[in-house]
Design an enzyme around this catalytic site. Sequence first.
Site, PDB file in Angstrom:
ATOM      1  N   LYS A  48       3.824   1.822  -1.275  1.00 56.80           N
ATOM      2  CA  LYS A  48       4.371   2.076  -2.611  1.00 56.80           C
ATOM      3  C   LYS A  48       3.323   2.752  -3.491  1.00 56.80           C
ATOM      4  O   LYS A  48       3.578   3.785  -4.102  1.00 56.80           O
ATOM      5  CB  LYS A  48       4.795   0.745  -3.230  1.00 56.80           C
ATOM      6  CG  LYS A  48       5.132   0.820  -4.708  1.00 56.80           C
ATOM      7  CD  LYS A  48       5.155  -0.576  -5.317  1.00 56.80           C
ATOM      8  CE  LYS A  48       5.407  -0.526  -6.803  1.00 56.80           C
ATOM      9  NZ  LYS A  48       6.765  -0.076  -7.122  1.00 56.80           N
ATOM     10  N   CYS A  57      22.201   2.254 -14.771  1.00 60.27           N
ATOM     11  CA  CYS A  57      21.508   0.985 -14.505  1.00 60.27           C
ATOM     12  C   CYS A  57      20.410   0.809 -15.550  1.00 60.27           C
ATOM     13  O   CYS A  57      20.274   1.639 -16.454  1.00 60.27           O
ATOM     14  CB  CYS A  57      20.941   0.982 -13.081  1.00 60.27           C
ATOM     15  SG  CYS A  57      20.485  -0.664 -12.491  1.00 60.27           S
ATOM     16  N   HIS A 112      27.702  -6.074 -15.245  1.00 57.04           N
ATOM     17  CA  HIS A 112      27.185  -4.802 -14.738  1.00 57.04           C
ATOM     18  C   HIS A 112      27.007  -4.887 -13.232  1.00 57.04           C
ATOM     19  O   HIS A 112      26.578  -5.913 -12.708  1.00 57.04           O
ATOM     20  CB  HIS A 112      25.835  -4.483 -15.399  1.00 57.04           C
ATOM     21  CG  HIS A 112      25.061  -3.411 -14.698  1.00 57.04           C
ATOM     22  ND1 HIS A 112      25.432  -2.085 -14.759  1.00 57.04           N
ATOM     23  CD2 HIS A 112      23.996  -3.470 -13.880  1.00 57.04           C
ATOM     24  CE1 HIS A 112      24.586  -1.377 -14.019  1.00 57.04           C
ATOM     25  NE2 HIS A 112      23.717  -2.195 -13.472  1.00 57.04           N
ATOM     26  N   HIS A 131      17.759   6.369 -11.285  1.00 58.83           N
ATOM     27  CA  HIS A 131      16.814   6.185 -10.177  1.00 58.83           C
ATOM     28  C   HIS A 131      15.885   7.378 -10.042  1.00 58.83           C
ATOM     29  O   HIS A 131      15.023   7.408  -9.182  1.00 58.83           O
ATOM     30  CB  HIS A 131      17.566   5.958  -8.866  1.00 58.83           C
ATOM     31  CG  HIS A 131      18.460   4.754  -8.934  1.00 58.83           C
ATOM     32  ND1 HIS A 131      19.765   4.847  -9.369  1.00 58.83           N
ATOM     33  CD2 HIS A 131      18.236   3.458  -8.674  1.00 58.83           C
ATOM     34  CE1 HIS A 131      20.305   3.639  -9.346  1.00 58.83           C
ATOM     35  NE2 HIS A 131      19.400   2.777  -8.938  1.00 58.83           N
ATOM     36  N   GLU A 165       0.817  -1.218   0.000  1.00 56.60           N
ATOM     37  CA  GLU A 165       0.000   0.000   0.000  1.00 56.60           C
ATOM     38  C   GLU A 165       0.854   1.273   0.000  1.00 56.60           C
ATOM     39  O   GLU A 165       0.500   2.273  -0.622  1.00 56.60           O
ATOM     40  CB  GLU A 165      -0.927   0.033   1.230  1.00 56.60           C
ATOM     41  CG  GLU A 165      -2.053  -0.991   1.211  1.00 56.60           C
ATOM     42  CD  GLU A 165      -1.627  -2.365   1.730  1.00 56.60           C
ATOM     43  OE1 GLU A 165      -0.400  -2.578   1.936  1.00 56.60           O
ATOM     44  OE2 GLU A 165      -2.505  -3.216   1.918  1.00 56.60           O
ATOM     45  N   SER A 216      17.384  -3.176 -19.587  1.00 57.10           N
ATOM     46  CA  SER A 216      15.931  -3.052 -19.619  1.00 57.10           C
ATOM     47  C   SER A 216      15.520  -1.693 -20.157  1.00 57.10           C
ATOM     48  O   SER A 216      16.209  -0.690 -19.961  1.00 57.10           O
ATOM     49  CB  SER A 216      15.348  -3.257 -18.228  1.00 57.10           C
ATOM     50  OG  SER A 216      15.886  -2.326 -17.340  1.00 57.10           O
TER      51      SER A 216
HETATM   52  N1  GLN Z   1      20.053  -5.744 -17.037  1.00 59.96           N
HETATM   53  C1  GLN Z   1      19.308  -5.299 -15.910  1.00 59.96           C
HETATM   54  C2  GLN Z   1      18.391  -4.159 -16.306  1.00 59.96           C
HETATM   55  O1  GLN Z   1      18.750  -3.375 -17.094  1.00 59.96           O
HETATM   56  C3  GLN Z   1      20.223  -4.829 -14.810  1.00 59.96           C
HETATM   57  C4  GLN Z   1      19.441  -4.370 -13.625  1.00 59.96           C
HETATM   58  C5  GLN Z   1      20.263  -4.094 -12.419  1.00 59.96           C
HETATM   59  O2  GLN Z   1      21.451  -3.922 -12.490  1.00 59.96           O
HETATM   60  N2  GLN Z   1      19.658  -4.016 -11.276  1.00 59.96           N
HETATM   61  O3  GLN Z   1      17.317  -4.014 -15.789  1.00 59.96           O
HETATM   62 ZN    ZN Z   2      22.234  -1.856 -12.077  1.00 57.54          ZN
END
Ligand code: GLN
Ligand code: ZN
Length: 753
Positions: free
Chosen positions: A18, A727, A642, A695, A16, A433
């Site tokens: 979130k 990321c 990564h 982020h 909830e 992603s």
């Molecule tokens: N390959 C993943 C993505 O791009 C890596 C995610 C991550 O590092 N938490 O979502």
């Molecule tokens: Zn990452």
Amino acid sequence: MNTAVIGYPRIGKNRELKFASEKFFSASIEAGELLDVAKTIRKENLLAQKKAGITYISSNDFSFYDNVLDTAYLFNIIPARYKALGLPDLETYFAMARGYQGLKGNVKALAMKKWFNTNYHYLVPEIDDDTDIRLVGTKPIDEYEEAKALGVETKVALIGPFTFLKLAKFTGKKTIADVSNILTAEYVKLISALASKGVALIEFDEPYLVRDLDASDVKLFKDIYTKILAEKGAAKALLQTYFGDVRDIYTEVTLLPFDLIGLDFVEGRKTLELIKINGFPKDKVLVAGLVNGKNIWRNDYKKTLSVLNEIGLENVVIGTSCSLLHVPYTLESETKLSEEYKKHFAFAEEKLGELVEIAALAELGEDAKNSDIYKKNQALFEGRRDSVDEEVQARVAAITDADYIRLPAFGEREKIQKGVFDLPLFPTTTIGSFPQTQDVRKNRQEFKKGLKTKEEYNEFNQKKIAECIRLQEEIGLDVLVHGEFERNDMVEYFGEHLNGYIFTEKAWVQSYGTRNVKPPIIWGDVSRKQPITVEWSVYAKSCTDKPVKGMLTGPVTILNWSFSREDISIKESILQIALAIRDEVLDLEANGINIIQIDEAALREKLPLRKSDWYSEYLDFAIPAFRLVHSKVSPKTQIHTHMCYSEFTDIIPAIDAMDADVITFEASRSDLQILDSLKENNFKTEVGPGVYDIHSPRVPSVEEIVAALTKMRSKIDDSKLWVNPDCGLKTRGDEETKKSLINLVAAAKQIRG
Ligand code: GLN
Ligand code: ZN
């Protein structure tokens, strides 16, 4: 015997918090509505613990985003750039957590770091020379009074000043020594205020004590608490530690006038020994952290009672090893998992029951063994035969030293690959992603519910992949990705395609802020059922002439982001997973995918908190496990990895020893000091330090990215530098993603010029 809980999950049984927070962020609800949701969560948490019969229940364990951020906010440790926005209170707080881009300005979020050895993240407080440290908030008092009004007398849990200072970043000339007196004085004010409201017990969470401490740390801790404890009045003080043992400060801690001391018997390998060798003061209460706050297996009462027996003290409270924040709410939400599995697990709510049962059994002494509760518990540990796969065990046993070595050596491969791929200088790419928009999630959910056929599901994803490839071509990226639309989560997705895994429906755990994860459970020996990602990568490749990067999750991360087994070693589990992912790597290669990224986002997660344990207890098997995954590919295949953080300055040789060809990592939210270390260590692997923070929804400008790259170029050889976000983009929206990537490519082109 009494029981204690350090902290409780706070995202709400059905996440909830979130959902309400996200609505607040998008301005579709008012602050008042969010506050109400939070209040209901706190109420339910308190009442669940009260109903279970827990003696010491915490208040102030709730947070809208993170408790370290709350503490900074409470003491006015709010950098000027956030104050300058002139936003209302709660929005200033969220600006620190998430950054802000809007009518009032444009600022980045505070840096975010892993909370000790967990997958929870805290925001790093920033203290500069002008920070006016001053108690300005009332959250701990308000939440205590709120609980009291509900009929629950709580202990007030605070992040202790020592841990807070050790985690803070000092951006000016001042150091801890310059501000510790001021902060301590403000804590004293808070303690007095709490005492005057009738608070009977104040908990100081000092997990930093389980790290390696030197003489100056010990002195700092003593100085701070000598002052604080002198002013606590009638209130009692609980020093709460977790995530390990306090071997560097045990004696000093027991000499300070704390009334209760909480020690971790689950992760604290030396806790019992410390007590046996040094004794434990008769006039204090020991809160023994015996119920694992991080994993979800049932407590083994036989073991726990024998530890209690060895502790041999009278004044003992049965506690959790750390906050229950790190486990899901309750097994009751799991409607699909059969009782055969469920009976082996305990989530937060079930752990409350365990605490109470252990306390009762401990009182029975020798008779405990004859009780039904005890017998029922022990029956769970008599072996789970369905968890064994002899073929997997034989494969692990057959691994040889050569399996851990990739040939030829890096330097030679680098030359070969420069020829094969013919990429421009400063190649641009992403981490994998693309935005997981509503339609993407809907497609997956409908397929899972049986509302869509496999063909319909695939067709939709292929359409998304084709669009994603077109978008990347249009933007001008060099190494493309398929976008990961088929994945709910980078670990759960692989777990679903591996034997040995089981899943939950609602077992969410907070990772940071509004981001929660649902770790799968490793139930038995792990192997791959059939190719997992090959068809998606091959399809993506068919849509373009540019190189497409295959995308996998590495064995260490898969293990670290799952609930791991307790009946075999972590090392054994990692090797099983490594062999499964290796099968996938070789299949991708055989199908023409010759850039393969193996994400080790969580490599650092289980790194022991004490340096002396780093290699022997972890890296000595985690790093070879990664090499095992890619050691058999051709030199023409480029292996990327990564990581989600830049805090590996101290393990750079280990990272280099993963022997990947390229590594990308988060760097935009922290300063670029890692670059110095890369240079000093002669880092061979090519690197893509993230040039902007994903982020936050903020779009980075071209100038900003060029500035970051310029800094990077002063430390990293041009021939080794990649350009990428820090990321994956899955939590972002389409529009900001496109704009950001356009700027990223423009920046790369600018510096090529
Ligand atoms: N390959 C993943 C993505 O791009 C890596 C995610 C991550 O590092 N938490 O979502
Ligand atoms: Zn990452």
